[in-house]
Design an enzyme around this catalytic site. Structure first.
Site, PDB file in Angstrom:
ATOM      1  N   SER A   1       0.839  -1.194   0.000  1.00  0.00           N
ATOM      2  CA  SER A   1       0.000   0.000   0.000  1.00  0.00           C
ATOM      3  C   SER A   1       0.872   1.241   0.000  1.00  0.00           C
ATOM      4  O   SER A   1       2.074   1.176   0.220  1.00  0.00           O
ATOM      5  CB  SER A   1      -0.908  -0.004   1.227  1.00  0.00           C
ATOM      6  OG  SER A   1      -0.143   0.365   2.356  1.00  0.00           O
ATOM      7  N   LYS A   2       0.203   2.341  -0.229  1.00  0.00           N
ATOM      8  CA  LYS A   2       0.862   3.651  -0.242  1.00  0.00           C
ATOM      9  C   LYS A   2       1.557   3.895   1.098  1.00  0.00           C
ATOM     10  O   LYS A   2       2.642   4.445   1.162  1.00  0.00           O
ATOM     11  CB  LYS A   2      -0.263   4.651  -0.495  1.00  0.00           C
ATOM     12  CG  LYS A   2       0.107   6.074  -0.521  1.00  0.00           C
ATOM     13  CD  LYS A   2      -1.102   6.851  -0.998  1.00  0.00           C
ATOM     14  CE  LYS A   2      -1.106   8.244  -0.409  1.00  0.00           C
ATOM     15  NZ  LYS A   2      -2.270   9.027  -0.806  1.00  0.00           N
TER      16      LYS A   2
END
Ligand code: GLU
Length: 510
Positions: A263-264
């Protein structure tokens, strides 16, 4: 050109994640391999999620990686426009067509009514799904009289158009990566096709555009696999099933520890890039450094990404973009999630640095050099790159690790001084210093032979002399060949640095 047409269809909702770049890459590779067409389509029908600058970022990111487009916004093509917001008037007729042939219906439920339904279901620990088992109880053109529906439509009441899923149907998706995937229609909801603001949803616009743009293969992330059941039904209900594209859903990209989807936030918490380029959003929290600022070569990033989910079936790991185009095939895309191994990304980059000509590296480093206020001739910088390139993994490390090529030593490695410096040998080292100054030909070979003669004259070993020279000249025990560095520094710089170092060493060891 073959009939193969693929598209990369990002929504401009923020910076393009590295997984998006991989999707674009695989589409591009297949198009190039098969002599097909690669299209960029911007899916911006959801105005609530639109982020200014995101489309520009997507285009810049693809450019940075040398992924070129055959058709797309700003380039044009026979099937444009390629931005869905510019095509918005086109979708309604297809939603209406679905209603006409009984595959969709108007729904008039207000937001409050839908929320009330959800709460009722939640209270029973169930999830409300607008569809086969609930639509008969809702306010729509299936339950209201024709007059009532016409009246509501004529008076401009808000409505959506929902897809009407048939009961007890099997929906089969033949996926080129995952094989046959079967969905039961009873588990699918009646997805909205046209929203109350008149805009199509992703599903509607995506299918209409893939059809109108004659897309032959849909290659996208695994997260879209569940939606594919609706997509197959849409092709069926619109009468387009015989030209439906083939689907290939790419495996997930997993966190570096292999647990869960990358994920970011992993980028922030692990201090690694998960976006191609740096990005500055409106919010401070929406700011991050990309592979570019980390000092990656875009070719290395592409090579790394190509291997996140695909392999050539041979031992070869280093592939130029042309070689990837040649070697790529959908059959060799794996089903299993691919671990985002940042060390591997660094390794790829190192291989690319080593393979890059010294003068090319020098040109690439010039802006960073100037930003630091360093001065160096092209010749010096090129030689520096040649000496350092086997010792760095990222462009940014050249000047960090090799700063002493451009300014005085900031810190001498105390351990080496403690172990190797003997102040009683100061006289000897001063002799070496002046013998080096007397050299006429200040080449690495000559310097080396003079140092060796000096060692022999005084019965000193390599371990007595070289660490002193190395740490004296650079501050560290790590680095390129000391003789090569001395030749590059030149007589004057070596002489000054040795004087400074001897003074420091003597003081440090009293
Ligand atoms: N707009 C979708 C996305 O943002 C496209 C998915 C697809 O390729 O169909 O990923």
């Amino acid at each position: 050109m073959s009939d193969l047409r693929v598209r990369f269809a990002p929504s401009p909702t923020g910076a393009l994640h590295i997984g998006g770049v991989r999707t674009a890459l695989y589409n591009y590779l297949l198009a190039k391999k098969m002599g097909g067409t690669f299209i960029l389509r911007i899916e911006d029908t959801d105005q609530t999620r639109y982020v200014a600058g995101a489309e520009d970022y997507i285009i810049r990111a693809l450019k940075w990686c040398n992924i070129t487009l055959d058709e797309g916004p700003g380039i044009g093509g026979e099937y444009g426009p390629y931005r869905q917001s510019e095509r918005k008037d086109l979708y309604r007729q297809y939603a209406e067509r679905l209603v006409e042939n009984g595959h969709a219906y108007y729904a008039f439920d207000t937001a409050e009514e839908l929320t009330a339904q959800r709460s009722t279901f939640e209270a029973r620990k169930e999830t409300f799904r607008y569809g086969i088992f609930t639509r008969e109880k809702m306010k729509n053109s299936l339950t209201l009289s024709k007059e009532e529906v016409d009246k509501r439509l004529a008076s401009g009441d808000d409505y959506t158009i929902r897809l009407k899923i048939n009961k007890d149907e099997e929906v089969i998706v033949e996926d080129l990566v995952r094989g046959t995937v079967t969905f039961q229609s009873n588990e699918l909801d009646d997805k909205i096709m046209l929203k109350s603001d008149g805009m199509p949803t992703y599903h509607m616009a995506n299918i209409v555009d893939d059809h109108l743009m004659k897309i032959s293969h849909v290659i996208r992330g695994e997260e879209w696999l569940p939606s594919t059941a609706h997509h197959v039904l849409l092709y069926r209900y619109l009468g387009w099933e015989d030209t439906m594209p083939k689907f290939a859903h790419l495996p997930l990209i997993l966190k570096p520890n292999g647990k869960g989807k990358l994920s970011k936030r992993d980028g922030d918490s692990l201090g690694i890039p998960v976006f191609p380029l740096s990005w500055k959003g409106d919010d401070v929290k929406d700011e991050f450094t990309g592979f570019d600022e980390f000092g990656f070569d875009p070719n290395a990033v592409l090579n790394f990404l190509a291997f996140l989910g695909w392999n050539p079936g041979t031992e070869q790991e280093i592939f130029s973009l042309e070689e990837l185009c040649e070697a790529f095939s959908i059959e060799r895309i794996g089903k299993a999630g691919a671990r985002f191994d940042f060390d591997k990304a660094r390794w790829f980059n190192q291989q690319y640095i080593i393979a890059t000509a010294d003068d090319v590296l020098a040109k690439r480093l010039r802006p960073a050099l100037e930003a630091k206020g360093y001065e160096a001739s092209d010749e010096y910088l090129t030689a520096f790159c040649g000496l350092m390139k086997e010792r760095v993994m990222l462009d940014t490390e050249f000047l960090d690790k090799g700063y002493y090529f451009f300014e005085s030593v900031k810190e001498y490695d105390p351990k080496t001084i403690r172990k190797k410096w003997k102040t009683e040998r100061l006289g000897l080292f001063e002799e070496l210093q002046s013998r080096l100054c007397d050299l006429e030909d200040y080449s690495a070979v000559n310097i080396e032979s003079e140092v060796k003669t000096f060692m022999a004259d005084h019965e000193l070993g390599f371990g007595d002399v070289l660490p002193i020279l190395r740490v004296g000249l650079t501050g560290t025990m790590k680095g390129p060949s000391v003789f090569d560095m001395m030749a590059l520094f030149g007589k004057e710089k070596v002489d000054n640095r040795l004087s400074e170092a001897y003074t420091h060493f003597s003081k440090a060891t009293v």
